[in-house]
Design an enzyme around this catalytic site. Structure first.
Site, PDB file in Angstrom:
ATOM      1  N   ASP A   9      10.958  -4.476 -46.213  1.00  0.00           N
ATOM      2  CA  ASP A   9      10.000  -5.559 -46.036  1.00  0.00           C
ATOM      3  C   ASP A   9       9.091  -5.560 -47.273  1.00  0.00           C
ATOM      4  O   ASP A   9       8.974  -4.547 -47.969  1.00  0.00           O
ATOM      5  CB  ASP A   9       9.195  -5.297 -44.753  1.00  0.00           C
ATOM      6  N   LEU A  10       8.438  -6.676 -47.550  1.00  0.00           N
ATOM      7  CA  LEU A  10       7.552  -6.733 -48.720  1.00  0.00           C
ATOM      8  C   LEU A  10       6.088  -6.484 -48.347  1.00  0.00           C
ATOM      9  O   LEU A  10       5.554  -5.414 -48.569  1.00  0.00           O
ATOM     10  CB  LEU A  10       7.710  -8.072 -49.449  1.00  0.00           C
ATOM     11  N   ASP A  11       5.433  -7.481 -47.747  1.00  0.00           N
ATOM     12  CA  ASP A  11       3.988  -7.393 -47.488  1.00  0.00           C
ATOM     13  C   ASP A  11       3.663  -6.259 -46.522  1.00  0.00           C
ATOM     14  O   ASP A  11       4.251  -6.156 -45.449  1.00  0.00           O
ATOM     15  CB  ASP A  11       3.472  -8.725 -46.933  1.00  0.00           C
ATOM     16  N   GLY A  44       9.674 -12.120 -44.692  1.00  0.00           N
ATOM     17  CA  GLY A  44       9.332 -13.410 -44.109  1.00  0.00           C
ATOM     18  C   GLY A  44       9.005 -14.434 -45.185  1.00  0.00           C
ATOM     19  O   GLY A  44       8.961 -15.634 -44.925  1.00  0.00           O
ATOM     20  N   LYS A 195      15.133 -10.880 -38.770  1.00  0.00           N
ATOM     21  CA  LYS A 195      15.550 -10.109 -39.945  1.00  0.00           C
ATOM     22  C   LYS A 195      16.787  -9.258 -39.668  1.00  0.00           C
ATOM     23  O   LYS A 195      17.645  -9.089 -40.532  1.00  0.00           O
ATOM     24  CB  LYS A 195      14.409  -9.185 -40.398  1.00  0.00           C
ATOM     25  N   ASP A 218       6.285  -2.977 -41.332  1.00  0.00           N
ATOM     26  CA  ASP A 218       4.916  -2.693 -40.874  1.00  0.00           C
ATOM     27  C   ASP A 218       4.434  -3.626 -39.771  1.00  0.00           C
ATOM     28  O   ASP A 218       3.402  -3.370 -39.168  1.00  0.00           O
ATOM     29  CB  ASP A 218       3.934  -2.795 -42.053  1.00  0.00           C
ATOM     30  N   ASN A 221       7.277  -8.680 -36.981  1.00  0.00           N
ATOM     31  CA  ASN A 221       8.519  -9.355 -37.389  1.00  0.00           C
ATOM     32  C   ASN A 221       9.553  -8.367 -37.928  1.00  0.00           C
ATOM     33  O   ASN A 221      10.643  -8.756 -38.329  1.00  0.00           O
ATOM     34  CB  ASN A 221       8.245 -10.471 -38.410  1.00  0.00           C
TER      35      ASN A 221
END
Length: 269
Positions: A9-11, A44, A195, A218, A221
């Site tokens: 995941d990124l954020d 996302g 995802k 985190d 989602n």
């Protein structure tokens, strides 16, 4: 050790609070790739807001955007590419109910651009653009194709009510998810999108067994993704719900290179 697929995941996970991949995290992920493992972004975010990280990490793997609504290999024709879209009429119907739903804005997004019903609430950070124009206004003249995702913003106290009402009206066609963070933004994607399904497709393409998928996340989602992965890792700064279903939790937060620290130990890099 078997080849692993590391789904990131990124954020709040790979990115620090300044929305950057630090040198340490970049080097650790590249070390994992050099050791024969695969790294794939599962976010996302739309493509235009995540491609810079794909480039920074020098990835060649398929990428998952819009929480799974778009699975693709950037800038390549790939037979496995999958994009799930929403009927554009749903966007215009929500705009017509904007006042009744207490919405600040309604936006439609696809791989390359976005459309927003009013520039009054335009936010550079959300749309990764500093120069919106008339062409970005959400209208039947501008939005001529079905979008991949819709975003609506409201106030925190209305978020649950808005989510319930949108689900009541359009739940046969879409799923409504809440973004993490202080702003009450709801993301609307095609029914059944998550995802985990996107990462499963990537794993199949790379011939990686489910048990060899490592996933970091985190937020809510990331729930299905961590449940799907052979080894699901929640960030120290992650939600309690996510930590509850994870196989492991990082010792450090995203601000402290928690992903890199954990991956180094897990893969003995």
């Amino acid at each position: 050790m078997n080849k692993k697929l590391i789904a990131i995941d990124l954020d709040g996970t790979t990115l620090n609070q300044d929305s950057l991949i630090t040198t340490k995290t970049e080097q650790t992920l590249k070390k994992a790739i050099a050791a024969g493992h695969y790294v794939s972004i599962a976010t996302g975010r739309p493509f235009r807001m995540s491609y810079q990280f794909y480039q920074q990490l020098e990835l060649t793997t398929p990428m998952v955007n819009f929480n799974g609504a778009l699975v693709h290999i950037p800038n390549q024709l790939w037979s496995g590419e999958k994009e799930s879209q929403i009927n554009r009429e749903i966007a215009f119907e929500i705009v017509s109910q904007k006042k009744a739903l207490n919405l600040d804005f309604v936006a439609a997004e696809n791989r390359e651009t976005f459309f927003i019903d009013s520039l009054d609430f335009f936010d550079e950070k959300i749309f990764a653009s500093s120069n919106p124009s008339e062409k970005n206004l959400l209208s039947p003249q501008n939005l001529t194709t079905n979008p991949t995702s819709l975003l609506v913003r409201t106030e925190k106290q209305f978020a649950e009510q808005v989510s319930n009402e949108l689900t009541r009206q359009f739940g046969s066609y879409v799923d409504v998810r809440t973004w993490g963070g202080p702003t009450a933004i709801l993301e609307i994607v095609s029914k059944g999108i998550e995802k985990a399904k996107g990462v499963h497709q990537v794993a199949n393409y790379l011939e990686i067994k489910q048990e060899d998928v490592i996933a970091f996340g985190d937020e809510h989602n990331d729930l299905e993704l961590l449940e799907y992965a052979g080894w699901g890792v929640a960030m120290a700064n992650g939600t309690d719900q996510l930590k509850g279903i994870a196989n492991d939790i990082t010792e450090k937060t995203n601000q402290e290179d928690g992903l890199a620290d954990h991956l180094e130990k897990l893969l003995q890099l």
